[in-house]
Design an enzyme around this catalytic site. Structure first.
Site, mmCIF file in Angstrom:
data_model
loop_
_atom_site.group_PDB
_atom_site.id
_atom_site.type_symbol
_atom_site.label_atom_id
_atom_site.label_comp_id
_atom_site.label_asym_id
_atom_site.label_seq_id
_atom_site.Cartn_x
_atom_site.Cartn_y
_atom_site.Cartn_z
ATOM 1 N N HIS A 374 0.798 -1.229 0.000
ATOM 2 C CA HIS A 374 0.000 0.000 0.000
ATOM 3 C C HIS A 374 0.829 1.276 0.000
ATOM 4 O O HIS A 374 0.261 2.366 0.060
ATOM 5 C CB HIS A 374 -0.921 0.058 1.218
ATOM 6 C CG HIS A 374 -1.976 -0.981 1.227
ATOM 7 N ND1 HIS A 374 -3.251 -0.759 0.770
ATOM 8 C CD2 HIS A 374 -1.947 -2.264 1.640
ATOM 9 C CE1 HIS A 374 -3.970 -1.863 0.909
ATOM 10 N NE2 HIS A 374 -3.199 -2.790 1.440
ATOM 11 N N LYS A 565 -8.543 13.896 4.934
ATOM 12 C CA LYS A 565 -7.722 12.680 4.931
ATOM 13 C C LYS A 565 -6.715 12.830 6.060
ATOM 14 O O LYS A 565 -6.636 13.893 6.690
ATOM 15 C CB LYS A 565 -7.017 12.478 3.586
ATOM 16 C CG LYS A 565 -6.231 13.710 3.101
ATOM 17 C CD LYS A 565 -5.572 13.461 1.753
ATOM 18 C CE LYS A 565 -6.499 13.610 0.569
ATOM 19 N NZ LYS A 565 -6.532 12.478 -0.328
ATOM 20 N N ARG A 566 -5.948 11.771 6.336
ATOM 21 C CA ARG A 566 -4.912 11.918 7.350
ATOM 22 C C ARG A 566 -3.990 13.082 6.977
ATOM 23 O O ARG A 566 -3.767 13.359 5.797
ATOM 24 C CB ARG A 566 -4.099 10.611 7.467
ATOM 25 C CG ARG A 566 -4.833 9.502 8.187
ATOM 26 C CD ARG A 566 -5.137 9.886 9.617
ATOM 27 N NE ARG A 566 -3.939 9.865 10.422
ATOM 28 C CZ ARG A 566 -3.706 9.002 11.405
ATOM 29 N NH1 ARG A 566 -4.603 8.102 11.723
ATOM 30 N NH2 ARG A 566 -2.598 9.058 12.096
ATOM 31 N N LYS A 571 0.678 14.553 1.513
ATOM 32 C CA LYS A 571 -0.694 14.824 1.062
ATOM 33 C C LYS A 571 -0.921 16.322 0.842
ATOM 34 O O LYS A 571 -1.917 16.728 0.266
ATOM 35 C CB LYS A 571 -1.698 14.255 2.063
ATOM 36 C CG LYS A 571 -1.639 12.716 2.173
ATOM 37 C CD LYS A 571 -2.610 12.187 3.212
ATOM 38 C CE LYS A 571 -2.442 10.713 3.523
ATOM 39 N NZ LYS A 571 -3.161 9.827 2.587
ATOM 40 N N THR A 673 -8.581 6.619 -1.714
ATOM 41 C CA THR A 673 -9.929 6.073 -1.894
ATOM 42 C C THR A 673 -10.956 7.172 -1.621
ATOM 43 O O THR A 673 -12.075 7.113 -2.128
ATOM 44 C CB THR A 673 -10.182 4.874 -0.961
ATOM 45 O OG1 THR A 673 -9.654 5.189 0.336
ATOM 46 C CG2 THR A 673 -9.523 3.624 -1.493
ATOM 47 N N LYS A 677 -14.683 8.330 -3.366
ATOM 48 C CA LYS A 677 -15.928 8.624 -2.642
ATOM 49 C C LYS A 677 -16.468 9.997 -3.048
ATOM 50 O O LYS A 677 -17.676 10.173 -3.245
ATOM 51 C CB LYS A 677 -15.689 8.563 -1.127
ATOM 52 C CG LYS A 677 -15.329 7.154 -0.661
ATOM 53 C CD LYS A 677 -14.738 7.144 0.755
ATOM 54 C CE LYS A 677 -14.007 5.823 0.999
ATOM 55 N NZ LYS A 677 -13.174 5.851 2.202
HETATM 56 C C1 OX2 Z 1 -2.997 3.777 2.360
HETATM 57 C C2 OX2 Z 1 -2.376 4.555 1.213
HETATM 58 O O1 OX2 Z 1 -1.696 5.672 1.675
HETATM 59 C C3 OX2 Z 1 -3.488 5.022 0.277
HETATM 60 O O2 OX2 Z 1 -2.947 5.666 -0.853
HETATM 61 C C4 OX2 Z 1 -4.333 3.839 -0.172
HETATM 62 O O3 OX2 Z 1 -5.457 4.276 -0.876
HETATM 63 C C5 OX2 Z 1 -4.803 3.037 1.031
HETATM 64 O O4 OX2 Z 1 -3.705 2.656 1.834
HETATM 65 C C6 OX2 Z 1 -5.547 1.777 0.625
HETATM 66 O O5 OX2 Z 1 -4.813 1.042 -0.294
HETATM 67 N N1 OX2 Z 1 -1.085 2.793 5.229
HETATM 68 N N2 OX2 Z 1 -2.113 3.393 4.663
HETATM 69 C C7 OX2 Z 1 -2.014 3.271 3.349
HETATM 70 O O6 OX2 Z 1 -0.919 2.607 3.094
HETATM 71 C C8 OX2 Z 1 -0.352 2.299 4.298
HETATM 72 C C9 OX2 Z 1 0.864 1.525 4.509
#
Ligand code: OX2
Length: 839
Positions: A374, A565-566, A571, A673, A677
């Protein structure tokens, strides 16, 4: 409360109270639960009593489906997907379960007849925040889709006693409050106190040759804890499938260590108990930032060991003793490297405990696991110091050495003499302090490896896992993320759902590609007017929420530009703030400038130890403070920071957005994601060519997407030539003014120190290239404002966005996993004629 039927009063039962779905039955079951579970009568019942009574009413209907699913899977010995994830960010259950049961309207009416308001009861639910952000929420969307597609599946994870912290904002700063989500009980889980499994830690190993001449290793642990299962049913949308989410809680093997107790060490005995229970106390609140704490490794191993032992237990339930077909019964997906220790644990269980030969065990292990990556961020790649790892999991370290030895032998055959490659591929990092590299363990132990968006999967092959790709290209694929339209459209945006369903029927909820039928309606003025009115209603509700929650008034007619978002430097929330200050400067320079009124809405949590992210929150709030007070601009510009952004709040925010801000530095956001949304709820996107933005833009059409910023390649070139951010700052008078204004203390009551780290970072280093993208962002924003002035054009683009977003359903993603990686088939669940399955 006049319509109360006293329990026990003879009424004609046309359907049974636990499973019936008529309004009358639902109402009776609800009152029954209020009496006999909550022990309350209406005059004294609290809203929470009512919420719980309703939750139990709904749970009964879930259990009917769940028990039948479990029995069917057992009878048919169904191949099962196991999704291993340290996080499941589920969000509130009640509303979602009502949608999936198809009972939302019936229950709304039953509550109305009882004098209650369903929405108020829904608001009572405290969401289970067992995740940080995208990764945990993805796991939850995938559980929804697995059930909806009728795929037998189990989610395995951790039942954290405290989930992600609640965020409060005090004087503009984030303050973390512990999340006591279990305070009033959790009606959605079923504890299984009899389903307990031992998990060992520490100690040492010894080996011997048994009487059959087999080499055996015994692990004598220092500590044993036990995992207790807590089950939550996950229902699919309008199907009878309800799958299992099994979360594990750690407890002491004995509630007291009697030996210590008897020798008078009462505190020692109690400490042991506390130490065991600590393992599942709290979720580490870091998103994409490794903390490297021993307790975290304990959490990871704890739930993986429980999960694998449980799978073996289930496998043996069907009468098979020999584990040679384990991989035919189960396919296991590793959600990032957090569960990667499973590779070594399955080997240990097969070889040490079930006496399987190494080669066979390795074959089964590799056929069992698949790994999803991820992130490419170096600070998020998990690695554990060898000492720590070996002292906690001595046997696993041996197993990893053996896996590595055999793996590197194979590499040597393919690349003789290439020692550099061996060093790069090794599971053990020996470049300085020695580490176990979890991504390498996952890659070696899996038959499939995937990234989460096309761009990300490509970069994965070029960077972090490049050598693995060269070695075994056939293992690699892409699985672009998706989100569930049930929670993110039907539940959160009933107005839009109704409008769409009126025109194209209701099949789109399960087959999201059908949204394409909306395309011709983009030119339909009447439809567009209805579309805009739905959006406006959603904006009004969000405006009301903002007023109630933080006391700021925003105009629902203004452009709602949202970034939730976080909080992370990559970001680039602060890039958006630079833009806001730019607008502010323009309005200060020309007080009578005609400008589209805009509301910038931010939300998100910062990891408690991430100083820069917390400073960014303070920065947003400080700028908001100055702007919202300034009479010259405040009719055209407002800035809001929404505290405690979570799933529940997301459900309010996405439907109300005009503009979705997806402005990460190209190459850093694996997928995103939230971007999906927003677009599915009719927001247009301003974004970079990063993560799934690339595919969203392709899908909706370049003309319906506001693109800006350097591409991955352009950034690479920029950096190769030596990126000098100060040249960008000095070269753009407006940007320089903005940075100088911040430095002058204008947003910090004259304090020139407060935001100095932020500004200096940008001037000198600017790792995420904000200054390089600033001009392009500002220019792009001008185009946004131009289009927004033409409301008909905006509505048309919004409709086309939704119509073309079908690809981003998590159903599509899960279908791809099923076909390409898991090789599983749906299993239809049929409900029997009676509730108790005795027919
Ligand atoms: C997140 C990613 O930052 C994000 O881009 C992605 O959409 C999401 O995972 C689901 O795939 N922790 N959080 C993420 O990656 C990690 C490691």
């Amino acid at each position: 409360m006049t319509s109360l039927i006293p329990p026990g009063c003879p009424t004609v039962l046309t359907e049974d109270d636990r499973t019936g779905t008529s309004i009358e039955t639902l109402r009776r079951a609800f009152m029954d639960n209020l009496f006999f579970i909550q022990g309350r009568f209406p005059e004294v019942a609290t809203k929470n009593d009512y919420y719980l009574a309703l939750a139990y009413t709904v749970r009964d209907r879930l259990l009917l489906r769940w028990l039948n699913s479990a029995k069917t899977y057992r009878d048919q010995e169904s191949r099962t997907v196991c999704y291993l994830s340290a996080e499941f960010l589920l969000g509130p259950h009640l509303g979602n379960n009502l949608i999936n049961l198809g009972l939302y309207e019936a229950v709304e009416e039953a509550m109305r007849q009882t004098g209650l308001n369903l929405k108020e009861l829904l608001d009572q639910e405290e969401e289970p925040g067992l995740g940080n952000g995208g990764l945990g929420r993805l796991a939850a969307c995938y559980m929804d889709s697995l059930a909806t597609l009728e795929i037998p599946a189990i989610g395995y994870g951790i039942r954290y006693e405290y989930g992600i912290f609640d965020q409060e904002i005090r004087d503009g700063w984030q303050v973390e409050i512990t999340d006591k989500w279990l305070r009033y009980g959790n009606p959605w889980e079923i504890p299984r106190p009899e389903l307990i499994l031992p998990v060992k830690f520490g100690g040492h190993t010894y080996s011997y040759t048994d009487d059959q001449g087999r080499y055996r290793v015994i692990w004598e642990p220092h500590q044993v804890v036990q995992g207790v299962a807590y089950d939550t049913p996950i229902l699919g949308y309008k199907v009878n499938t309800a799958n299992l989410l099994r979360l594990w809680r750690a407890e002491a093997v004995e509630s007291f260590d009697f030996q210590a107790f008897n020798t008078g060490d009462y505190y020692g005995a109690v400490n042991q108990k506390i130490a065991s229970e600590n393992i599942t106390k709290v979720l580490y609140p870091n998103d994409e930032q490794l903390q490297g704490k021993e307790l975290r490794l304990m959490q990871e191993y704890f739930f993986c060991s429980c999960a694998l032992q449980d799978m073996i237990r289930l496998y043996k339930q069907s009468g098979k003793q020999d584990l040679s077909r384990f991989h035919e019964k189960f396919t296991v997906q590793l959600n990032d490297t957090h569960p990667a220790i499973s590779v070594a644990e399955l080997m240990r269980l097969l070889v040490d405990e079930h006496l399987m030969p190494w080669e066979q065990a390795w074959d089964i292990t590799r056929q069992t696991f698949a790994y999803t990556n991820h992130t490419l961020l170096p600070e998020a790649l998990e690695k554990w110091p060898l000492d720590l790892f070996g002292s906690l999991l001595p046997r696993h370290l041996q197993i990893i050495y053996e896996i590595n030895r055999r793996f590197l032998d194979e590499v040597r055959l393919q690349y003789p003499g290439d020692n550099d490659r061996l060093r790069r591929l090794s599971i053990i990092d020996e470049s300085g302090c020695r580490y176990v590299r979890m991504a390498h363990l996952a890659a070696v132990g899996s038959h499939a490896i995937n990234g989460v968006a096309v761009l990300h999967s490509e970069l994965l092959k070029q960077t972090v896992l490049r050598d693995f790709y060269e070695l075994t290209p056939e293992k690699f694929s892409n699985k672009t993320n998706g989100v569930t339209p049930r929670r993110w459209m039907v539940l959160s945006n009933p107005g839009l759902t109704r409008l769409i369903t009126e025109r194209i029927g209701e099949d789109w909820v399960k087959h999201l590609d059908q949204l394409r039928q909306l395309e011709p309606l983009a030119a339909d003025a009447e439809f567009a007017a209805q579309w805009r009115s739905v959006k406006h209603g959603n904006k009004e509700r969000l405006a009301q929420y903002i007023r109630d929650r933080i006391g700021v008034t925003v105009d629902p007619h203004s452009l709602f530009s949202i970034l939730v978002k976080r909080i992370h430097e990559y970001k680039r929330q602060h890039l958006c703030v630079l833009k806001v200050i730019t607008l502010y400067q323009m309005l200060r320079d020309q007080p009578h400038l005609e400008m589209v009124p805009q509301t910038f809405i931010f939300g998100g949590k910062a990891a408690p130890g991430y100083y820069m992210a917390k400073l960014i929150i303070k920065f947003i709030n400080s700028v908001a403070d100055v702007i919202n007070r300034d009479p010259v601009v405040r009719d055209r510009l407002r800035v809001v920071f929404l505290p405690n952004y979570n799933v529940t709040l997301g459900q309010r925010v996405y439907p109300a957005a005009d503009l979705s801000q997806q402005i990460s530095t190209a190459g850093y956001e694996a997928s995103g994601t939230g971007n999906m949304k927003f677009a599915l709820n009719g927001a247009l996107t301003i974004g970079t060519l990063d993560g799934a933005n690339v595919e969203i833009r392709e899908a909706v059409g370049a003309e319906n997407f506001f693109l800006f910023g350097h591409t991955v390649e352009q950034l690479q070139e920029l950096r190769c030539n030596g990126y000098r951010p100060w040249e960008f700052a000095n070269g753009h008078p407006m940007l320089k003014r903005v940075l100088d204004l911040i430095s002058s203390g204008y947003f910090s009551h004259g304090d020139t120190e407060l935001f100095r780290p932020l500004v200096e970072h940008l001037w000198q280093d600017d790792r995420y290239c904000l200054l390089a993208d600033y001009q392009s962002y500002v220019d792009c924003y001008q185009r946004v404002l131009q289009v927004y002035q033409d409301q008909a054009q905006w509505a048309k683009m919004s409709i086309l966005n939704v119509a073309r977003m079908g690809k981003f359903s998590s159903d599509r993603a899960i279908r791809e996993y099923c076909q390409d990686i898991w090789h599983v088939q749906p299993v239809k669940i049929v409900l029997p004629a009676t509730a108790y399955m005795t027919s």
